[in-house]
Scaffold this motif. Structure first.
Motif, PDB file in Angstrom:
ATOM      1  N   GLY A   1      11.852 -47.896  36.302  1.00  0.00           N
ATOM      2  CA  GLY A   1      12.515 -46.734  35.717  1.00  0.00           C
ATOM      3  C   GLY A   1      13.087 -45.748  36.716  1.00  0.00           C
ATOM      4  O   GLY A   1      13.628 -44.726  36.315  1.00  0.00           O
ATOM      5  N   ALA A   2      12.971 -46.044  38.022  1.00  0.00           N
ATOM      6  CA  ALA A   2      13.496 -45.131  39.041  1.00  0.00           C
ATOM      7  C   ALA A   2      15.019 -45.056  38.942  1.00  0.00           C
ATOM      8  O   ALA A   2      15.690 -46.060  38.727  1.00  0.00           O
ATOM      9  CB  ALA A   2      13.088 -45.603  40.431  1.00  0.00           C
ATOM     10  N   GLU A   3      15.538 -43.855  39.085  1.00  0.00           N
ATOM     11  CA  GLU A   3      16.982 -43.640  38.998  1.00  0.00           C
ATOM     12  C   GLU A   3      17.487 -43.084  40.323  1.00  0.00           C
ATOM     13  O   GLU A   3      16.844 -42.241  40.935  1.00  0.00           O
ATOM     14  CB  GLU A   3      17.298 -42.663  37.865  1.00  0.00           C
ATOM     15  CG  GLU A   3      18.772 -42.517  37.598  1.00  0.00           C
ATOM     16  CD  GLU A   3      19.056 -41.722  36.342  1.00  0.00           C
ATOM     17  OE1 GLU A   3      19.837 -40.761  36.435  1.00  0.00           O
ATOM     18  OE2 GLU A   3      18.498 -42.054  35.283  1.00  0.00           O
ATOM     19  N   GLN A   4      18.652 -43.576  40.753  1.00  0.00           N
ATOM     20  CA  GLN A   4      19.246 -43.115  42.003  1.00  0.00           C
ATOM     21  C   GLN A   4      20.691 -42.710  41.741  1.00  0.00           C
ATOM     22  O   GLN A   4      21.471 -43.487  41.178  1.00  0.00           O
ATOM     23  CB  GLN A   4      19.217 -44.201  43.069  1.00  0.00           C
ATOM     24  CG  GLN A   4      19.850 -43.753  44.365  1.00  0.00           C
ATOM     25  CD  GLN A   4      19.932 -44.870  45.398  1.00  0.00           C
ATOM     26  OE1 GLN A   4      19.576 -45.999  45.129  1.00  0.00           O
ATOM     27  NE2 GLN A   4      20.415 -44.537  46.566  1.00  0.00           N
ATOM     28  N   GLN A   5      21.045 -41.486  42.143  1.00  0.00           N
ATOM     29  CA  GLN A   5      22.420 -41.024  42.037  1.00  0.00           C
ATOM     30  C   GLN A   5      23.256 -41.720  43.096  1.00  0.00           C
ATOM     31  O   GLN A   5      22.806 -41.895  44.231  1.00  0.00           O
ATOM     32  CB  GLN A   5      22.495 -39.506  42.257  1.00  0.00           C
ATOM     33  CG  GLN A   5      21.715 -38.694  41.245  1.00  0.00           C
ATOM     34  CD  GLN A   5      22.327 -38.746  39.864  1.00  0.00           C
ATOM     35  OE1 GLN A   5      23.534 -38.798  39.698  1.00  0.00           O
ATOM     36  NE2 GLN A   5      21.470 -38.750  38.848  1.00  0.00           N
ATOM     37  N   ILE A   6      24.473 -42.133  42.736  1.00  0.00           N
ATOM     38  CA  ILE A   6      25.378 -42.765  43.687  1.00  0.00           C
ATOM     39  C   ILE A   6      26.748 -42.122  43.555  1.00  0.00           C
ATOM     40  O   ILE A   6      27.032 -41.419  42.582  1.00  0.00           O
ATOM     41  CB  ILE A   6      25.475 -44.292  43.465  1.00  0.00           C
ATOM     42  CG1 ILE A   6      25.964 -44.620  42.057  1.00  0.00           C
ATOM     43  CG2 ILE A   6      24.149 -44.974  43.751  1.00  0.00           C
ATOM     44  CD1 ILE A   6      26.231 -46.086  41.817  1.00  0.00           C
TER      45      ILE A   6
ATOM     46  N   VAL B   1      17.577 -55.124  44.524  1.00  0.00           N
ATOM     47  CA  VAL B   1      16.199 -54.875  44.951  1.00  0.00           C
ATOM     48  C   VAL B   1      15.981 -53.371  44.887  1.00  0.00           C
ATOM     49  O   VAL B   1      16.700 -52.603  45.530  1.00  0.00           O
ATOM     50  CB  VAL B   1      15.937 -55.402  46.376  1.00  0.00           C
ATOM     51  CG1 VAL B   1      14.525 -55.050  46.820  1.00  0.00           C
ATOM     52  CG2 VAL B   1      16.155 -56.904  46.436  1.00  0.00           C
ATOM     53  N   CYS B   2      15.011 -52.954  44.108  1.00  0.00           N
ATOM     54  CA  CYS B   2      14.749 -51.530  43.902  1.00  0.00           C
ATOM     55  C   CYS B   2      14.217 -50.891  45.183  1.00  0.00           C
ATOM     56  O   CYS B   2      13.293 -51.417  45.810  1.00  0.00           O
ATOM     57  CB  CYS B   2      13.756 -51.340  42.764  1.00  0.00           C
ATOM     58  SG  CYS B   2      13.375 -49.613  42.410  1.00  0.00           S
ATOM     59  N   GLY B   3      14.776 -49.766  45.553  1.00  0.00           N
ATOM     60  CA  GLY B   3      14.316 -49.031  46.728  1.00  0.00           C
ATOM     61  C   GLY B   3      13.013 -48.293  46.479  1.00  0.00           C
ATOM     62  O   GLY B   3      12.350 -47.856  47.410  1.00  0.00           O
ATOM     63  N   HIS B   4      12.604 -48.163  45.216  1.00  0.00           N
ATOM     64  CA  HIS B   4      11.375 -47.448  44.887  1.00  0.00           C
ATOM     65  C   HIS B   4      10.185 -48.394  44.764  1.00  0.00           C
ATOM     66  O   HIS B   4       9.158 -48.206  45.400  1.00  0.00           O
ATOM     67  CB  HIS B   4      11.573 -46.664  43.585  1.00  0.00           C
ATOM     68  CG  HIS B   4      10.409 -45.810  43.219  1.00  0.00           C
ATOM     69  ND1 HIS B   4       9.500 -46.188  42.267  1.00  0.00           N
ATOM     70  CD2 HIS B   4      10.002 -44.608  43.669  1.00  0.00           C
ATOM     71  CE1 HIS B   4       8.575 -45.258  42.151  1.00  0.00           C
ATOM     72  NE2 HIS B   4       8.867 -44.274  42.994  1.00  0.00           N
ATOM     73  N   CYS B   5      10.327 -49.452  43.945  1.00  0.00           N
ATOM     74  CA  CYS B   5       9.196 -50.362  43.714  1.00  0.00           C
ATOM     75  C   CYS B   5       9.307 -51.655  44.529  1.00  0.00           C
ATOM     76  O   CYS B   5       8.334 -52.387  44.643  1.00  0.00           O
ATOM     77  CB  CYS B   5       9.055 -50.691  42.232  1.00  0.00           C
ATOM     78  SG  CYS B   5      10.400 -51.668  41.533  1.00  0.00           S
TER      79      CYS B   5
ATOM     80  N   ALA C   1      24.917 -43.226  38.373  1.00  0.00           N
ATOM     81  CA  ALA C   1      23.539 -43.521  38.774  1.00  0.00           C
ATOM     82  C   ALA C   1      23.207 -44.963  38.432  1.00  0.00           C
ATOM     83  O   ALA C   1      23.809 -45.575  37.550  1.00  0.00           O
ATOM     84  CB  ALA C   1      22.558 -42.584  38.076  1.00  0.00           C
ATOM     85  N   THR C   2      22.231 -45.500  39.169  1.00  0.00           N
ATOM     86  CA  THR C   2      21.650 -46.790  38.831  1.00  0.00           C
ATOM     87  C   THR C   2      20.202 -46.536  38.431  1.00  0.00           C
ATOM     88  O   THR C   2      19.543 -45.651  38.972  1.00  0.00           O
ATOM     89  CB  THR C   2      21.684 -47.785  40.004  1.00  0.00           C
ATOM     90  OG1 THR C   2      20.985 -47.230  41.109  1.00  0.00           O
ATOM     91  CG2 THR C   2      23.105 -48.111  40.414  1.00  0.00           C
ATOM     92  N   GLN C   3      19.701 -47.323  37.487  1.00  0.00           N
ATOM     93  CA  GLN C   3      18.317 -47.182  37.049  1.00  0.00           C
ATOM     94  C   GLN C   3      17.655 -48.547  37.021  1.00  0.00           C
ATOM     95  O   GLN C   3      18.178 -49.490  36.426  1.00  0.00           O
ATOM     96  CB  GLN C   3      18.230 -46.534  35.673  1.00  0.00           C
ATOM     97  CG  GLN C   3      16.795 -46.300  35.242  1.00  0.00           C
ATOM     98  CD  GLN C   3      16.696 -45.548  33.925  1.00  0.00           C
ATOM     99  OE1 GLN C   3      17.641 -45.514  33.153  1.00  0.00           O
ATOM    100  NE2 GLN C   3      15.547 -44.972  33.682  1.00  0.00           N
TER     101      GLN C   3
END
Length: 103
Positions: free
Chosen positions: A60-65, A19-23, A53-55
C-alpha cells in the motif's frame, strides 16, 4: 451568494510490475493521476493541480512521481504491442529510495 470550491478526480493510468522501494517485493503497482479542479456552483471549471503517484498493491505504499516519470511508465506499460516469440513481460524495475529516472 456565490458557491465555489474544489473537487478531486482520480484516474488510473496503468498497472505495472515494479519492485517496491518500501517492502522490496516485486508486485503490481497502480499508476494514478489526481486532478483537482476549481468548481463554481458545483460545475468543475478548470484544473489547478495535477499530481502523479504509484501505489504498491502488496503493502500500500505510495510514491509521488513527476509528470515525465509517469509518462515514461505509461509508455512502458503500453509496451509496443503483443510480445513476440521468446519475449515475455518486461522485468520488474526498482523504484523508491533510488530514482532510476534521473541522469
Amino acid at each position: 451568494m456565490i458557491i465555489f470550491g474544489t473537487k478531486g478526480y482520480l484516474y488510473q493510468l496503468a498497472i505495472l510490475t515494479l519492485v517496491c522501494g518500501h517492502c522490496g517485493n516485486p508486485s503490481a503497482h497502480t499508476l494514478r493521476k489526481r486532478v483537482t479542479k476549481f468548481t463554481l456552483f458545483f460545475v468543475p471549471l478548470f484544473p489547478f493541480s495535477t499530481k502523479y503517484a504509484t501505489q504498491c498493491t502488496f503493502c500500500g505504499a505510495e510514491q509521488q512521481i513527476t509528470k515525465e516519470q509517469a509518462e515514461q511508465l505509461q509508455a512502458q506499460s503500453a509496451g509496443g504491442g503483443t510480445p513476440g516469440p521468446g519475449q515475455g513481460q518486461a522485468p520488474a524495475q526498482p523504484y523508491g529510495q533510488q530514482n532510476p529516472y534521473q541522469h
